[in-house]
Write an enzyme that holds these catalytic residues in place. Structure first.
Site, mmCIF file in Angstrom:
data_model
loop_
_atom_site.group_PDB
_atom_site.id
_atom_site.type_symbol
_atom_site.label_atom_id
_atom_site.label_comp_id
_atom_site.label_asym_id
_atom_site.label_seq_id
_atom_site.Cartn_x
_atom_site.Cartn_y
_atom_site.Cartn_z
ATOM 1 N N ILE A 98 22.953 -2.407 40.256
ATOM 2 C CA ILE A 98 23.347 -3.276 39.138
ATOM 3 C C ILE A 98 22.996 -2.498 37.877
ATOM 4 O O ILE A 98 21.822 -2.256 37.598
ATOM 5 C CB ILE A 98 22.630 -4.631 39.193
ATOM 6 C CG1 ILE A 98 23.145 -5.434 40.397
ATOM 7 C CG2 ILE A 98 22.868 -5.414 37.899
ATOM 8 C CD1 ILE A 98 22.549 -6.810 40.538
ATOM 9 N N PRO A 99 24.012 -2.065 37.118
ATOM 10 C CA PRO A 99 23.839 -0.995 36.119
ATOM 11 C C PRO A 99 23.192 -1.395 34.797
ATOM 12 O O PRO A 99 23.801 -1.302 33.729
ATOM 13 C CB PRO A 99 25.282 -0.526 35.910
ATOM 14 C CG PRO A 99 26.099 -1.767 36.102
ATOM 15 C CD PRO A 99 25.419 -2.508 37.220
ATOM 16 N N CYS A 100 21.915 -1.749 34.826
ATOM 17 C CA CYS A 100 21.217 -2.030 33.579
ATOM 18 C C CYS A 100 21.049 -0.761 32.738
ATOM 19 O O CYS A 100 20.794 -0.842 31.530
ATOM 20 C CB CYS A 100 19.869 -2.689 33.854
ATOM 21 S SG CYS A 100 18.764 -1.720 34.916
ATOM 22 N N HIS A 101 21.224 0.412 33.364
ATOM 23 C CA HIS A 101 21.106 1.664 32.603
ATOM 24 C C HIS A 101 22.227 1.822 31.579
ATOM 25 O O HIS A 101 22.123 2.632 30.665
ATOM 26 C CB HIS A 101 21.094 2.866 33.555
ATOM 27 C CG HIS A 101 22.313 2.995 34.407
ATOM 28 N ND1 HIS A 101 22.459 2.310 35.598
ATOM 29 C CD2 HIS A 101 23.461 3.720 34.248
ATOM 30 C CE1 HIS A 101 23.631 2.615 36.137
ATOM 31 N NE2 HIS A 101 24.253 3.459 35.333
#
Length: 205
Positions: A173-176
């Site tokens: 899950i791309p919180c970056h």
């Protein structure tokens, strides 16, 4: 009765100690039997990646946790045992698909993950943020403010930052991809260097 010298004792100790292959085989059989009997609530394994060794954990519902070394894998497992179930065991087979997709992501051949996810570790506003993050496409970035607006709380910029910091499934899950409004990349659970590495990987595609 003749006494045993040190060499004899060492040889005897070695003979009575199961070798690594036997122990690994026994562990694999235990994991398979626990899975078959419905006794394995949380399976875990580790995978080596360009951003460090990641801990992966899954329930029968799906991938429930991805953790960086900085989070302390032992502490993460203890938390999973407390919050989900103490029936937790190293069982790599359940996580083969996740490990394969992560490898494909890091080698540049995968731009999105297709895995069942168990989001029980995120609730309330944090869950709203986590569920929105996959809408930020591969190679794209969004500000904390933009994410706050997208989930209907435009003034909750700090809360979005907190939700990203507590994302139970980083990378997948791309919180970056969430950065500061001024363009700076901001903080990251795996460290700023890991965040920059992920963003650079996606930008190079």
């Amino acid at each position: 009765m003749a006494s045993l010298d040190r060499d004899d004792l060492n040889a005897l100790s070695h003979a009575l100690t199961p070798d690594a292959a036997l122990l690994a085989d026994l562990h694999t059989r235990l994991a398979l039997e626990a899975e078959a009997a419905g006794l394995l609530d949380v399976a875990y394994r580790t995978v080596d990646t360009p951003v460090g060794t990641l801990l992966l954990a899954a329930t029968p519902a799906g991938l429930v946790r991805v953790a960086y070394p900085a989070e302390d894998h032992a502490a993460v497992l203890a938390t999973l045992a407390a919050r989900i179930s103490p029936r937790i065991l190293a069982a790599p087979g359940r996580l083969d698909a996740a490990a394969r997709q992560l490898d494909e992501y890091f080698t540049g051949s995968r731009t999105h993950f297709d895995l069942p996810l168990d989001l029980r570790l995120a609730a309330g506003f944090r869950r709203q943020v986590i569920e929105h993050l996959p809408a930020i496409g591969y190679g794209q970035r969004a500000s904390y403010g933009a994410v706050a607006a997208a989930v209907g709380s435009p003034r909750a910029v700090r809360a979005v930052g907190s939700a990203c910091a507590r994302n139970p499934l980083p990378v997948v899950i791309p919180c970056h991809r969430v950065v500061r409004g001024d363009g700076a990349i901001g903080q990251y659970v795996g460290g700023v260097a890991a965040k920059q590495s992920l963003l650079s990987l996606e930008a190079a595609a």
